[in-house]
Design a protein around this motif. Structure first.
Motif, mmCIF file in Angstrom:
data_model
loop_
_atom_site.group_PDB
_atom_site.id
_atom_site.type_symbol
_atom_site.label_atom_id
_atom_site.label_comp_id
_atom_site.label_asym_id
_atom_site.label_seq_id
_atom_site.Cartn_x
_atom_site.Cartn_y
_atom_site.Cartn_z
ATOM 1 N N ASN A 112 0.797 -1.228 0.000
ATOM 2 C CA ASN A 112 0.000 0.000 0.000
ATOM 3 C C ASN A 112 0.826 1.274 0.000
ATOM 4 O O ASN A 112 0.303 2.356 0.283
ATOM 5 C CB ASN A 112 -0.970 -0.021 1.178
ATOM 6 N N GLY A 113 2.128 1.155 -0.319
ATOM 7 C CA GLY A 113 2.910 2.353 -0.572
ATOM 8 C C GLY A 113 3.968 2.734 0.435
ATOM 9 O O GLY A 113 4.634 3.757 0.261
ATOM 10 N N ALA A 114 4.167 1.945 1.491
ATOM 11 C CA ALA A 114 5.243 2.259 2.441
ATOM 12 C C ALA A 114 6.575 2.277 1.697
ATOM 13 O O ALA A 114 6.889 1.350 0.952
ATOM 14 C CB ALA A 114 5.278 1.241 3.571
ATOM 15 N N ASP A 115 7.342 3.325 1.901
ATOM 16 C CA ASP A 115 8.631 3.464 1.199
ATOM 17 C C ASP A 115 9.777 2.839 1.973
ATOM 18 O O ASP A 115 10.784 2.416 1.395
ATOM 19 C CB ASP A 115 8.929 4.943 0.969
ATOM 20 N N LEU A 116 9.637 2.800 3.289
ATOM 21 C CA LEU A 116 10.631 2.221 4.184
ATOM 22 C C LEU A 116 9.845 1.802 5.420
ATOM 23 O O LEU A 116 8.912 2.506 5.825
ATOM 24 C CB LEU A 116 11.719 3.246 4.527
ATOM 25 N N ILE A 117 10.182 0.671 5.999
ATOM 26 C CA ILE A 117 9.422 0.172 7.155
ATOM 27 C C ILE A 117 10.346 0.022 8.353
ATOM 28 O O ILE A 117 11.425 -0.583 8.254
ATOM 29 C CB ILE A 117 8.743 -1.170 6.825
ATOM 30 N N GLU A 118 9.927 0.593 9.492
ATOM 31 C CA GLU A 118 10.656 0.445 10.746
ATOM 32 C C GLU A 118 10.077 -0.741 11.508
ATOM 33 O O GLU A 118 8.882 -0.782 11.801
ATOM 34 C CB GLU A 118 10.522 1.699 11.618
ATOM 35 N N LEU A 119 10.933 -1.693 11.822
ATOM 36 C CA LEU A 119 10.535 -2.864 12.593
ATOM 37 C C LEU A 119 11.053 -2.709 14.021
ATOM 38 O O LEU A 119 12.263 -2.686 14.238
ATOM 39 C CB LEU A 119 11.120 -4.133 11.967
#
Length: 270
Positions: free
Chosen positions: A50-57
């Motif tokens: 859905n468009g997340a450019d970078l994900i913080e886990l």
């Protein structure tokens, strides 16, 4: 090109720059293992689609000092569900079979110390984690991790807060990946208004580095995200997403994906 179709960068840290190359970035945060790692995996895929450019886990920690009650409670739920660093590494391996959105870990120095810094950071590089955010690590003490991060090509991402005023040039000058600008004093959490002079912080950062900067802490609405992205290179959202997960539990992937889509559309309008 779809985020899930991107190829890996040769050096993990370099992929972070890819998140910003097509315009303003939207960066969501999730606590791994809340409510369980199977759900986390589904949510991460939904965010990427859905468009997340970078994900913080977020790796859960028993004493998350930078977090407000929403993320603290998520960490406790994750730990109770049995989430461990090794299980989170295994989840990332599964994700990386066909998902190439840049991902970074947000955790605390103690988590890395207890695991073994070289082993932890080396594993990050091996499984495709592009960077680390350590909110409890003072800039002056980053060297003990920085050398290892450079060895494996993993970005050690710097945070700049409103109280960093006299140190911004120094911090920005050595920034890697992206600069995380903290919008408000205190811990993470949803805020009705963000009154910090973010534009001045961004100006100082940009005078001292070409590394992109994104604003986090307190952003929850499309209007807030658009406002922060207009000033900087992107918006970061954590607590609002974690609240959705607390609300929907194992059925959170779809509503979180819809939320990410709305927020990404908002930042692109800037």
């Amino acid at each position: 090109m779809n985020k899930t179709d991107t190829v890996f960068c040769h050096k993990p840290a370099d992929c972070i720059q890819e998140a910003f190359k097509d315009g303003k970035a939207f960066i969501p945060f999730i606590t791994c293992g809340d409510p369980d790692l199977e759900t986390t995996e589904k949510i991460v895929r939904s965010m990427a689609e859905n468009g997340a450019d970078l994900i913080e886990l977020g790796i859960p920690f028993s004493d998350p000092t930078a977090e407000g009650p929403v993320i603290q409670e998520a960490s406790l739920r994750a730990l109770k569900s049995g989430a461990t660093t090794d299980k989170i590494f295994d989840m990332v391996k599964r994700l990386r079979k066909n998902l190439f959105t840049p991902m970074v870990f947000m955790t605390y120095a103690n988590v890395i110390f207890s695991y073994g810094a070289d082993k932890f950071i080396g594993t990050c590089a091996k499984i495709g984690i592009n960077g680390l955010i350590l909110p409890d690590l003072p800039f002056e003490e980053k060297e003990e991790f920085d050398d290892i991060c450079q060895k494996y090509g993993v970005a050690l991402i710097s945070l700049i807060a409103p109280t960093s005023q006299n140190r911004i040039a120094m911090i920005a000058g050595k920034a890697q990946g992206f600069v995380y600008i903290v919008s408000s004093l205190g811990v993470t959490g949803v805020r009705n208004e963000i009154n910090t002079d973010i534009a001045s912080l961004v100006k100082l950062v940009r005078e001292n580095t070409q590394v992109p900067c994104a604003v986090g802490f307190g952003i929850s609405t499309p209007m807030q995200a658009a406002k922060m992205a207009a000033i900087s290179d992107g918006a970061i959202v954590g607590s609002a997403i974690v609240k959705l997960i607390a609300q929907y539990g194992r059925d959170a992937a779809e509503p979180v994906g819809q939320y990410v889509k709305e927020m990404k559309e908002a930042v692109l309008q800037t």
